[in-house]
Design a protein around this motif. Structure first.
Motif, PDB file in Angstrom:
ATOM      1  N   GLN A   1       0.828  -1.207   0.000  1.00 43.75           N
ATOM      2  CA  GLN A   1       0.000   0.000   0.000  1.00 43.75           C
ATOM      3  C   GLN A   1       0.865   1.262   0.000  1.00 43.75           C
ATOM      4  O   GLN A   1       0.558   2.242  -0.693  1.00 43.75           O
ATOM      5  CB  GLN A   1      -0.934  -0.018   1.213  1.00 43.75           C
ATOM      6  CG  GLN A   1      -2.033  -1.068   1.118  1.00 43.75           C
ATOM      7  CD  GLN A   1      -2.745  -1.309   2.445  1.00 43.75           C
ATOM      8  OE1 GLN A   1      -2.160  -1.117   3.520  1.00 43.75           O
ATOM      9  NE2 GLN A   1      -3.997  -1.750   2.380  1.00 43.75           N
ATOM     10  N   MET A   2       1.961   1.242   0.774  1.00 44.37           N
ATOM     11  CA  MET A   2       2.876   2.383   0.786  1.00 44.37           C
ATOM     12  C   MET A   2       3.484   2.599  -0.600  1.00 44.37           C
ATOM     13  O   MET A   2       3.576   3.739  -1.092  1.00 44.37           O
ATOM     14  CB  MET A   2       3.991   2.158   1.805  1.00 44.37           C
ATOM     15  CG  MET A   2       3.548   2.186   3.254  1.00 44.37           C
ATOM     16  SD  MET A   2       4.980   1.937   4.357  1.00 44.37           S
ATOM     17  CE  MET A   2       4.167   1.954   5.959  1.00 44.37           C
ATOM     18  N   GLU A   3       3.935   1.519  -1.233  1.00 40.64           N
ATOM     19  CA  GLU A   3       4.572   1.625  -2.552  1.00 40.64           C
ATOM     20  C   GLU A   3       3.598   2.161  -3.593  1.00 40.64           C
ATOM     21  O   GLU A   3       3.975   2.975  -4.450  1.00 40.64           O
ATOM     22  CB  GLU A   3       5.117   0.264  -2.975  1.00 40.64           C
ATOM     23  CG  GLU A   3       6.335  -0.170  -2.171  1.00 40.64           C
ATOM     24  CD  GLU A   3       6.707  -1.624  -2.395  1.00 40.64           C
ATOM     25  OE1 GLU A   3       5.977  -2.317  -3.159  1.00 40.64           O
ATOM     26  OE2 GLU A   3       7.709  -2.083  -1.810  1.00 40.64           O
ATOM     27  N   ALA A   4       2.346   1.742  -3.511  1.00 38.64           N
ATOM     28  CA  ALA A   4       1.342   2.232  -4.465  1.00 38.64           C
ATOM     29  C   ALA A   4       1.106   3.730  -4.285  1.00 38.64           C
ATOM     30  O   ALA A   4       0.981   4.478  -5.268  1.00 38.64           O
ATOM     31  CB  ALA A   4       0.035   1.459  -4.285  1.00 38.64           C
ATOM     32  N   PHE A   5       1.049   4.190  -3.036  1.00 38.98           N
ATOM     33  CA  PHE A   5       0.841   5.618  -2.764  1.00 38.98           C
ATOM     34  C   PHE A   5       2.037   6.424  -3.267  1.00 38.98           C
ATOM     35  O   PHE A   5       1.875   7.471  -3.917  1.00 38.98           O
ATOM     36  CB  PHE A   5       0.648   5.841  -1.267  1.00 38.98           C
ATOM     37  CG  PHE A   5       0.281   7.252  -0.903  1.00 38.98           C
ATOM     38  CD1 PHE A   5      -1.049   7.607  -0.662  1.00 38.98           C
ATOM     39  CD2 PHE A   5       1.253   8.252  -0.794  1.00 38.98           C
ATOM     40  CE1 PHE A   5      -1.388   8.911  -0.330  1.00 38.98           C
ATOM     41  CE2 PHE A   5       0.925   9.553  -0.462  1.00 38.98           C
ATOM     42  CZ  PHE A   5      -0.402   9.885  -0.236  1.00 38.98           C
ATOM     43  N   ILE A   6       3.258   5.950  -2.971  1.00 42.40           N
ATOM     44  CA  ILE A   6       4.473   6.650  -3.400  1.00 42.40           C
ATOM     45  C   ILE A   6       4.499   6.763  -4.925  1.00 42.40           C
ATOM     46  O   ILE A   6       4.810   7.825  -5.481  1.00 42.40           O
ATOM     47  CB  ILE A   6       5.736   5.910  -2.892  1.00 42.40           C
ATOM     48  CG1 ILE A   6       5.866   6.056  -1.367  1.00 42.40           C
ATOM     49  CG2 ILE A   6       6.982   6.424  -3.593  1.00 42.40           C
ATOM     50  CD1 ILE A   6       6.349   7.395  -0.893  1.00 42.40           C
TER      51      ILE A   6
END
Length: 489
Positions: A141-146
């Motif tokens: 989820q963090m990687e998708a937001f970044i």
């Protein structure tokens, strides 16, 4: 009013509260030394904390444990595996960032720009997250937001080539002895709490404590923060004031609520932080530390937004049970009335002493306009510290520097007052410049020795906040501190 952070940092350096660490060598990033006035502020806050939570309580004792501990301590506590932050690198520059902080800053931008709760709900739906606390998100989820919202390096503003998110352990590693290998690896403690837990049996064996009781400790902790920031707020070396309060199993809720009240009242009535700048924030379930069943933070409204000032956690019996398991030493307590044996549960109120110093400075800093004796409008920097935490209580100012009689009386006043108060004699510059300087270092009372003093034994006492001046007998100066309202409106 919360002022620009750069103004407060500049003032703190200029007036001897905080210096850059190793300054003559160009500074060691994020290392700070407390100057003469910062050191006194620290001592005053710490003394008030110990008096309130140790000296005035019948159920509290004090401990001072070692910074270096047997490495099995950190295996048992879970820090070796769980004490980490998510990080990401920009392969183009080699820079490393805490992912959760990048995301938090971007979400805060959305809050300020959009001012629309629907946008925030859309973010939750878009990334399939239950809340907007990045610490509780998965790496995916963090990687998708970044990838979508932070394509550029925040320092260079050029397109980044981000790595995958991965864990980074925050403990400082070092070696004990002359051989540097795995068998000699030890860690600088990341929290003071474990020193309390490993001494629990020693406390039971050598004192007469009865559950419920608490063990308090003050000391240095170290965390290898990926991106330390904002002056004293997030640093790699800091001081904590922690209490582990032991209660019967599953009876921790009422004690937890009481510690919330006691902690809140301490900030307001003992350190005199403005209540409108404080709030409680409950941790989201997925945000909780590995040892916590529930945690609430007291947050302060810093110049960049709300941030943690103190944590209050329900640690259950996690720590004592883990140390019993790893050490094979019983951590059970025997109730002297029922003879029931059990491992107590724990409430942990944890204050950051370094953050308390920083917050006190921020909350007290002010800029005021006034009219000087020549009817000119002036601006003064003044720190409205309560007199109990002010580094210097009395500044003694001989009106004429070269007048030997005035200097003699000033030294006599210093000798009398310094038995009970931190004082200083200030000789340099004219009296108005000396007032301004004392305003900036938070001195509540300036005592001026003048020509009338030589005749009648009275001095002029000036109140910092109101700038009101009154004549007082030298023998009544201590009473000015203890009964200020008698002398000033």
């Amino acid at each position: 009013m919360v002022y620009n952070l750069e103004k407060v940092v500049s003032w703190a350096k200029r007036r001897g509260f905080v210096y850059p660490g190793s300054d003559i060598y160009g500074w060691l990033a994020n290392a700070w030394d407390l100057g003469p006035y910062g050191s006194l502020l620290r001592k005053n806050i710490l003394d008030i904390w110990i008096k309130e939570f140790v000296q005035k309580r019948k159920d509290m004792i004090l401990l001072d444990s070692a910074i270096l501990m047997n490495p099995k301590t950190w295996e048992a506590s879970g820090h070796l595996w769980n004490f980490s932050d998510p990080l990401i690198d920009d392969k183009n520059t080699g820079e490393r960032f805490r992912v959760d902080k990048l995301i938090e800053e971007k979400i805060e931008e959305f809050r300020k720009e959009k001012k629309d709760e629907d946008i925030l709900e859309e973010l939750k739906n878009e990334f399939w997250v239950e809340n907007l606390v990045p610490e509780s998100w998965t790496f995916e989820q963090m990687e998708a937001f970044i990838a979508k919202y932070i394509p550029n390096n925040p320092n260079t503003w050029k397109k980044a080539d981000w790595t995958n998110v991965r864990k980074f352990n925050l403990m400082f590693k070092t070696f004990q002895g002359v051989i540097e290998d795995a068998s000699s690896t030890i860690y600088l403690r990341p929290e003071t709490a474990q020193g309390i837990f490993v001494n629990f049996k020693n406390i039971l064996d050598t004192t007469r404590v009865k559950v419920p009781f608490g063990i308090a400790q003050v000391g240095k902790s170290f965390r290898n923060e990926i991106t330390p920031w904002n002056f004293l707020y997030r640093v790699r070396e800091f001081e904590q004031m922690e209490i582990e309060y032991f209660v019967p199993p599953k009876e921790d809720e009422s004690y937890f609520e009481q510690w919330k009240k006691d902690s809140w009242n301490w900030w307001i009535s003992k350190i005199w932080i403005k209540e409108e700048n404080l709030r409680f924030r409950d941790h989201e379930k997925d945000e909780l530390s590995h040892y916590s069943a529930w945690t609430v933070d007291i947050e302060y409204k810093f110049p960049w937004g709300w941030g943690e000032l103190q944590g209050i956690a329900r640690r259950t019996d996690y720590d004592l049970s883990q140390h019993q398991k790893f050490s094979a030493v019983s951590m059970q307590y025997t109730d002297p009335k029922t003879w029931l044996r059990y491992i107590p549960w724990v409430i942990e109120p944890s204050w950051g002493l370094t953050r308390a110093i920083f917050t006190a400075m921020l909350d007290a800093y002010d800029e005021e306009t006034y009219t000087d004796p020549q009817w000119r409008e002036q601006t003064r920097v003044v720190a409205h510290f309560h007199k109990n935490i002010a580094p210097i209580k009395f500044a003694i100012l001989p009106l004429v520097e070269k007048n030997d009689e005035m200097k003699k009386i000033s030294n006599e006043i210093f000798d009398k007052l310094s038995e009970n108060f931190m004082c200083e004699i200030d000789l340099k510059w004219n009296i108005w410049k000396r007032y301004r300087r004392q305003d900036e270092i938070w001195t509540p009372f300036c005592v001026t020795v003048d020509f009338d003093t030589l005749e009648d034994g009275t001095v002029t006492v000036r109140d910092r906040d109101s700038m009101e001046q009154v004549r007082v007998k030298i023998e009544d100066l201590q009473d000015v501190y203890f009964n200020t309202e008698k002398y000033f409106k």
